[in-house]
Design a protein around this motif. Structure first.
Motif, short mmCIF file in Angstrom:
data_model
loop_
_atom_site.label_atom_id
_atom_site.label_comp_id
_atom_site.label_asym_id
_atom_site.label_seq_id
_atom_site.Cartn_x
_atom_site.Cartn_y
_atom_site.Cartn_z
N LYS A 9 0.84 -1.19 0.00
CA LYS A 9 0.00 0.00 0.00
C LYS A 9 0.88 1.24 0.00
N GLU A 10 0.56 2.20 -0.84
CA GLU A 10 1.33 3.43 -0.93
C GLU A 10 0.73 4.52 -0.05
N GLU A 11 1.62 5.39 0.47
CA GLU A 11 1.22 6.55 1.25
C GLU A 11 0.22 6.16 2.34
N LYS A 12 0.69 5.35 3.27
CA LYS A 12 -0.13 4.89 4.39
C LYS A 12 -0.14 5.95 5.48
N PRO A 13 -1.28 6.65 5.70
CA PRO A 13 -1.31 7.72 6.70
C PRO A 13 -1.48 7.18 8.12
N PHE A 14 -1.02 7.98 9.11
CA PHE A 14 -1.27 7.64 10.51
C PHE A 14 -1.19 8.92 11.34
N ASP A 15 -1.80 8.87 12.53
CA ASP A 15 -1.83 10.02 13.43
C ASP A 15 -0.71 9.91 14.44
N ALA A 16 -0.07 11.06 14.72
CA ALA A 16 1.03 11.09 15.69
C ALA A 16 0.91 12.35 16.53
N GLU A 17 0.30 12.20 17.71
CA GLU A 17 0.17 13.31 18.66
C GLU A 17 -0.41 14.56 17.99
N GLY A 18 -1.50 14.36 17.30
CA GLY A 18 -2.17 15.49 16.66
C GLY A 18 -1.68 15.83 15.28
N ARG A 19 -0.61 15.19 14.84
CA ARG A 19 -0.08 15.44 13.50
C ARG A 19 -0.48 14.30 12.58
N ARG A 20 -0.67 14.64 11.33
CA ARG A 20 -1.00 13.64 10.32
C ARG A 20 0.27 13.32 9.54
N LEU A 21 0.78 12.12 9.75
CA LEU A 21 1.99 11.69 9.07
C LEU A 21 1.66 10.54 8.13
N GLY A 22 2.66 10.07 7.40
CA GLY A 22 2.42 8.97 6.49
C GLY A 22 3.69 8.24 6.12
N LEU A 23 3.56 6.92 5.94
CA LEU A 23 4.65 6.11 5.40
C LEU A 23 4.55 6.12 3.88
N ASP A 24 5.69 6.01 3.23
CA ASP A 24 5.66 5.93 1.77
C ASP A 24 5.04 4.61 1.30
N PHE A 25 5.42 3.51 1.97
CA PHE A 25 4.88 2.20 1.59
C PHE A 25 4.69 1.34 2.84
N LEU A 26 3.61 0.57 2.86
CA LEU A 26 3.40 -0.45 3.87
C LEU A 26 3.27 -1.78 3.13
N VAL A 27 4.26 -2.65 3.32
CA VAL A 27 4.33 -3.91 2.59
C VAL A 27 4.02 -5.06 3.54
N HIS A 28 3.07 -5.88 3.16
CA HIS A 28 2.79 -7.12 3.89
C HIS A 28 3.48 -8.25 3.15
N ALA A 29 4.23 -9.06 3.90
CA ALA A 29 5.04 -10.10 3.27
C ALA A 29 5.12 -11.30 4.18
N THR A 30 5.66 -12.37 3.64
CA THR A 30 6.01 -13.54 4.45
C THR A 30 7.52 -13.73 4.38
N LEU A 31 8.09 -14.20 5.49
CA LEU A 31 9.54 -14.35 5.60
C LEU A 31 9.91 -15.78 5.91
N GLY A 32 10.95 -16.27 5.22
CA GLY A 32 11.54 -17.54 5.56
C GLY A 32 10.70 -18.75 5.19
N PRO A 33 11.28 -19.94 5.43
CA PRO A 33 10.58 -21.19 5.09
C PRO A 33 9.30 -21.39 5.89
#
Length: 357
Positions: A9-33
């Motif tokens: 997902k691109e531009e994932k927004p979130f709230d931080a102490e009254g500020r609106r911030l955002g991640l560039d990408f939120l990637v869901h993945a699986t790791l390892g065997p």
């Protein structure tokens, strides 16, 4: 790592102490065997310096608070990461990947990958070197000297620093912008009231030293012999003879040992002189050319090397180079200069050991 992306997902927004911030990408993945589910919070930047890294660390901290304990792997991906930025990210356990070199730092659970590669294009080194040439080097010298004289809490305006450095306010401004990116200076105010102070003098001096050492072999040096008698030896002999000359400064081991006695005896002197005068001055001083057994060296220089000449309370006619130039000239590796440089750095400059030796 056996990573498989499930979704992104691109531009994932979130709230931080009254500020609106955002991640560039939120990637869901699986790791390892075992195909363990993992969430990767990714920030993407072009170039990252220490100041940028600190701001990103604040965002990742805010993100962790927002998640309230939920597991998410923070990762920074950048085209270029300065060495200072990489150090900050490692210390904070923030994963990163530098695209230009392939450098990768990744820690998650029991997985630990640390691949360090040199950049094909030494962008950072070229940029840093440019700070220590011409008028910019004069700004470097002025800022360090201001810190030495006034202390860590001494703020300085761009206009005052330009006057100290003998440069334009524009040169000061552009140089200070680079210092800010490296997190070597702190800033307060704005516009006419903007002030800065040096907060990482040891890092600034170390960066200058790296460039200085590469220039030492390229300088024009002439070597001479002078017969000197008396208790003051060659130091007092040259100081007395040079009293009628202008534009010179004594540097190197003899000068440093006079300011901060450490060696039992120094039987050679090094004098910084204006460009193009070595032979004429040597003739006027009745010095003899010497390929071996010299005790006088002339180094022809201009610019930052001749700034902030230092006096000596017991020698009225002494003209010593600034303490920073003395220290830098001790890094030539000759004799016991390395030992004296470490002592001089600690006692005269009040700074810790040089990073990386």
């Amino acid at each position: 790592m056996g990573l498989r992306v499930v979704d992104c997902k691109e531009e994932k927004p979130f709230d931080a102490e009254g500020r609106r911030l955002g991640l560039d990408f939120l990637v869901h993945a699986t790791l390892g065997p075992d195909k363990k589910a993992a969430a990767l919070g990714i920030e993407v930047k072009h170039s990252v310096y220490p100041r940028d890294a600190r701001m990103l660390l604040e965002k990742f901290v805010a993100r962790a608070k927002y998640l309230a304990g939920a597991d998410e792997v923070p990762i920074l991906v950048a085209s270029f990461l300065s060495s200072g930025a990489q150090e900050l990210l490692r210390d904070a356990h923030i994963n990163f990947y530098e695209e230009s070199s392939g450098t990768l730092y990744f820690r998650y659970g029991l997985r630990h990958i640390d691949i360090q590669r040199e950049r094909k294009e030494p962008v950072e080194k070229r940029r840093i070197r440019s700070l220590f040439t011409g008028a910019r080097e004069q700004v470097v010298h002025a800022l360090l000297e201001h810190w030495r004289r006034e202390g860590e809490e001494a703020w300085v305006s761009g206009a005052d620093l330009a006057a100290m450095a003998g440069t334009s306010p524009f040169t000061v401004s552009t140089t200070m912008q680079e210092f800010e990116r490296e997190a070597w200076v702190d800033v307060t105010g704005s516009g006419p009231s903007l002030r800065r102070r040096l907060i990482r003098p040891e890092q600034l001096l170390d960066a200058w030293a790296q460039v200085w050492k590469t220039r030492l072999p390229q300088e024009r040096r002439t070597r001479w012999y002078a017969y000197a008698s008396g208790p003051g030896g060659i130091v007092d002999h040259l100081l007395e003879r040079l009293a009628e000359f202008d534009g010179w400064l004594m540097t190197g081991a003899a000068a440093a040992n006079t300011v901060t006695p450490h060696l039992t005896a120094v039987d050679r002197v090094t004098i910084i002189v204006p460009t193009g005068v070595s032979e004429q001055w040597a003739a006027d001083l009745k010095l003899e050319p010497a390929e071996k057994g010299w005790n006088v060296t002339f180094i022809e220089r201009a610019g930052a090397s001749l700034m902030f000449g230092d006096a000596h309370p017991e020698r009225w006619n002494a003209h010593f180079a600034s303490r920073f130039v003395m220290y830098l000239d001790l890094l030539d590796g000759v004799g016991r200069n390395k030992e004296l440089a470490a002592e001089f750095r600690s006692r005269a400059l009040k700074l810790g050991e040089m990073a990386n030796g």
